[in-house]
Design a protein around this motif. Structure first.
Motif, short mmCIF file in Angstrom:
data_model
loop_
_atom_site.label_atom_id
_atom_site.label_comp_id
_atom_site.label_asym_id
_atom_site.label_seq_id
_atom_site.Cartn_x
_atom_site.Cartn_y
_atom_site.Cartn_z
N LEU A 58 0.82 -1.12 -0.04
CA LEU A 58 -0.36 0.49 0.06
C LEU A 58 0.69 1.33 -0.36
CD1 LEU A 58 -2.84 0.93 0.39
CD2 LEU A 58 -2.20 1.10 2.26
N PRO A 59 0.77 1.93 -0.84
CA PRO A 59 1.65 3.29 -1.27
C PRO A 59 1.25 3.95 0.27
CG PRO A 59 0.64 3.18 -2.94
CD PRO A 59 -0.27 2.11 -2.10
N PRO A 60 1.86 4.82 0.64
CA PRO A 60 1.72 5.44 2.20
C PRO A 60 2.11 6.82 1.98
CG PRO A 60 4.19 5.92 1.51
CD PRO A 60 3.78 4.45 0.36
N GLN A 61 0.29 7.54 2.58
CA GLN A 61 0.33 8.89 2.07
C GLN A 61 0.94 9.51 2.79
OE1 GLN A 61 -4.28 7.98 3.92
NE2 GLN A 61 -4.29 7.60 1.20
N LYS A 62 1.91 9.72 3.95
CA LYS A 62 2.81 10.30 4.76
C LYS A 62 4.05 9.24 5.26
CE LYS A 62 -0.10 14.58 5.80
NZ LYS A 62 -0.45 15.58 7.69
N PHE A 63 4.54 10.93 6.06
CA PHE A 63 6.13 9.54 6.21
C PHE A 63 7.09 10.64 7.08
CE2 PHE A 63 6.85 11.26 1.73
CZ PHE A 63 8.07 11.46 2.42
N ASP A 64 7.99 9.89 7.28
CA ASP A 64 9.07 10.97 8.09
C ASP A 64 10.70 10.81 7.20
OD1 ASP A 64 7.21 11.33 10.35
OD2 ASP A 64 7.78 9.98 11.06
N PHE A 65 11.32 11.08 7.25
CA PHE A 65 12.27 11.36 5.97
C PHE A 65 13.15 10.85 6.96
CE2 PHE A 65 15.65 14.27 3.25
CZ PHE A 65 15.94 12.47 3.30
N GLU A 66 13.87 10.37 7.55
CA GLU A 66 15.43 9.99 8.27
C GLU A 66 16.28 10.01 7.37
OE1 GLU A 66 14.57 7.70 11.51
OE2 GLU A 66 12.74 6.44 10.33
N TYR A 67 16.80 10.57 7.40
CA TYR A 67 19.19 10.23 7.24
C TYR A 67 19.77 10.29 8.31
CZ TYR A 67 18.80 15.68 6.94
OH TYR A 67 18.97 16.83 6.85
N GLN A 68 20.74 9.87 7.42
CA GLN A 68 22.64 10.57 8.31
C GLN A 68 23.42 11.30 7.10
OE1 GLN A 68 22.24 8.01 10.94
NE2 GLN A 68 24.36 8.86 12.23
N ASN A 69 23.98 11.83 8.02
CA ASN A 69 24.99 12.31 7.13
C ASN A 69 26.79 12.82 7.76
OD1 ASN A 69 24.50 14.50 8.31
ND2 ASN A 69 23.47 15.55 6.18
N ASP A 70 27.09 13.59 7.46
CA ASP A 70 28.75 13.39 8.18
C ASP A 70 28.30 14.39 9.41
OD1 ASP A 70 30.06 12.82 6.87
OD2 ASP A 70 30.56 13.93 5.21
N GLU A 71 27.07 14.97 9.36
CA GLU A 71 26.75 16.22 10.97
C GLU A 71 25.45 15.29 11.91
OE1 GLU A 71 24.37 18.70 9.28
OE2 GLU A 71 26.68 20.01 8.41
N GLY A 72 25.75 13.44 10.83
CA GLY A 72 24.50 12.77 12.26
C GLY A 72 23.44 12.39 11.63
N TYR A 73 22.21 12.50 12.54
CA TYR A 73 21.08 11.72 12.37
C TYR A 73 19.73 12.59 12.40
CZ TYR A 73 16.58 9.99 13.17
OH TYR A 73 15.33 9.39 12.52
N HIS A 74 19.42 12.43 11.33
CA HIS A 74 18.64 13.85 11.29
C HIS A 74 17.15 12.95 10.92
CE1 HIS A 74 21.84 16.85 10.47
NE2 HIS A 74 22.62 15.92 9.89
N ILE A 75 15.62 13.73 10.57
CA ILE A 75 14.75 13.23 10.35
C ILE A 75 14.28 14.89 10.55
CG2 ILE A 75 13.51 13.17 12.61
CD1 ILE A 75 11.65 11.10 11.92
N ILE A 76 13.01 14.72 9.46
CA ILE A 76 11.91 15.32 8.93
C ILE A 76 10.64 14.90 8.79
CG2 ILE A 76 10.83 16.98 7.06
CD1 ILE A 76 13.87 17.46 6.43
N LYS A 77 9.78 15.29 9.68
CA LYS A 77 7.97 14.16 10.32
C LYS A 77 6.95 14.53 9.24
CE LYS A 77 9.54 13.10 14.59
NZ LYS A 77 8.79 12.76 16.82
N ASP A 78 6.82 13.69 8.88
CA ASP A 78 4.76 13.72 8.39
C ASP A 78 5.00 14.78 7.14
OD1 ASP A 78 2.63 13.69 9.04
OD2 ASP A 78 2.32 15.75 9.86
N LEU A 79 5.69 13.86 5.94
CA LEU A 79 5.40 14.75 4.78
C LEU A 79 5.08 13.82 3.80
CD1 LEU A 79 9.73 14.87 4.15
CD2 LEU A 79 8.54 17.14 4.48
N THR A 80 4.05 14.32 3.06
CA THR A 80 3.25 13.74 1.73
C THR A 80 4.67 13.46 0.90
OG1 THR A 80 2.13 15.76 0.88
CG2 THR A 80 1.18 14.88 2.46
#
Length: 439
Positions: A217-239
């Motif tokens: 089932l395709p998601p309608q909303k999600f959190d974008f989690e990623y890691q780079n040289d600066e560490g862990y990041h999350i951007i929440k509640d995206l369509t």
């Protein structure tokens, strides 16, 4: 029509006995694969994996047993934009997500197209073309743009691959049975003077359910989690659309499809379109600007030199070594060993069903010698086990003969090319070779 006389076979055998090269070839082929014996060792030095101009790109993806190369290539272009913004060393968009909506939109496109053929004879050529084509994995650039602009994108982790999304043959066969049954049932209802709206709705519902079972089932909303040289990041509640517009960048509208189709029916500096080719009804029009190969190549290189990768479509069926990652017509010598001519012009390849675009990839580099292109670096979607960690090299001459399409940012076009692009396109036949799908 003339039959082959038995005396003719005797003549052929007599001439065969005089061909010593063919006797040696027969001995070699007793225990060797035909396609592995034509490499010219002395030409391999010209196909080194070094490039004077090279764009740093992410590790390759793998379309597996599916024909989604055009989706992989398109998402590979987009992921470079995201990687630059967020300093990512590894990232993939969900090809499964985009392929789900492509299948769903193609199902609707097929169903709606049948409305135009409710009254025609069953062997009408266009109807038969639509029925035989059915639903495939393949596609073109404008179809990719339509999907992204309507549905957005999501990271691969949000909608990962399934067995069906990576191996689509049997799933496609079921969809096509259902769609051809729909065409037969709809034509019968129409003949009986009955409406087909309820049948349409039922088939759409059934096949949507089937797609969800196969793809998820395709998601309608999600959190974008990623890691780079600066560490862990999350951007929440995206369509998915918010993710595309805000974090990838709404850039697809800047690019157009430039083709090289050197056939008598397609003058250069003109635009063309193909009817009954598409996926999203109301989406982007399928449209090409036809240019001489030197102009297409010049635009491709201009974009590469500005550190922008190039989505392109080509015929990868000839003069290639998948394991080594080489496409070069000079490296493979069929004619000397086989003692027969196989040379066919690019125009005749298109006109006589010998060649057409069948695969989409991304050009990420070019080697120039005194400003003359010698070879190109290519990001493929066949996994990292082949080629140079999944990257390939193509010669300049192979580019001329087997590249049919490059996707170019409009800012690189000349004023004359822009003017030509803005003209109303000529409508080709639905079965025109430029309507072939990259798989």
């Amino acid at each position: 029509m003339k039959e082959i006389k038995l005396t003719r076979i005797d003549e052929l055998n007599e001439k065969l006995n005089a061909k010593k090269t063919q006797l040696a070839l027969r001995r070699v082929l007793y225990s060797n694969d035909l396609q592995n014996i034509f490499t010219k060792q002395e030409e391999e030095q010209n196909m080194q994996f070094y490039f004077s101009n090279e764009i740093k790109t992410l590790p390759v993806a793998n379309q597996k047993q599916s024909g989604r190369c055009w989706i992989f290539a398109g998402l590979n272009v987009l992921r470079e934009e995201l990687a630059k913004k967020y300093n990512l060393k590894s990232f993939e968009f969900s090809q499964n997500y985009t392929a789900f909506w492509d299948k769903f939109e193609k199902i609707n496109y097929f169903i709606e197209s049948i409305d135009d053929f409710l009254d025609v004879h069953y062997d009408d050529r266009t109807l038969q073309h639509i029925l035989k084509t059915g639903i495939q994995d393949g596609g073109q650039w404008d179809m990719f743009v339509s999907l992204i602009e309507k549905y957005g994108v999501v990271p691969k982790e949000v909608m990962p691959e399934t067995t069906s999304s990576s191996n689509t043959r049997f799933m496609n066969s079921i969809i096509n049975v259902k769609l051809r049954k729909y065409a037969a049932d709809a034509r019968l209802l129409h003949k009986e003077g009955k409406k087909i709206d309820e049948l349409k709705s039922q088939v759409i519902e059934e096949l949507y359910t089937f797609l969800v079972s196969c793809f998820g089932l395709p998601p309608q909303k999600f959190d974008f989690e990623y890691q780079n040289d600066e560490g862990y990041h999350i951007i929440k509640d995206l369509t998915p659309l918010e993710f595309y517009h805000k974090h990838v960048g709404d850039i697809l509208g800047d690019y157009i499809s430039v083709i090289h189709a050197p056939t008598f029916d397609k003058p250069y500096m003109k635009t063309y379109t193909v009817p009954y080719l598409g996926n999203v009804i109301g989406g982007r029009e399928i449209k090409y600007l036809n240019l001489d190969i030197n102009e297409l190549k010049e635009l491709t290189i201009k974009q590469l030199l500005n550190n922008e990768v190039v989505w392109f479509g080509s015929d990868v069926a000839r003069y290639g070594d998948r394991k080594k990652g080489v496409w070069d017509d000079n490296t493979f010598d069929y004619e000397t060993l086989l003692e027969m001519s196989l040379e066919i012009s690019k125009e005749d390849q298109l006109l006589y069903s010998q060649g057409a675009m069948n695969h989409a990839m991304v050009i990420t580099g070019v080697h120039l010698d005194n400003n003359i292109s010698k070879r190109f670096k290519i990001e493929n979607s066949w996994g990292s086990e082949n080629g140079n960690k999944g990257y390939y090299v193509a010669s300049d001459s192979w580019f001329d003969k087997f590249v049919y399409q490059s996707i170019i940012n409009k800012k690189y076009l000349t004023k004359e090319q822009i003017k030509a692009w803005n003209e109303k396109p000529t409508v080709l036949k639905p079965w025109d070779p430029m309507g072939s799908l990259a798989k």
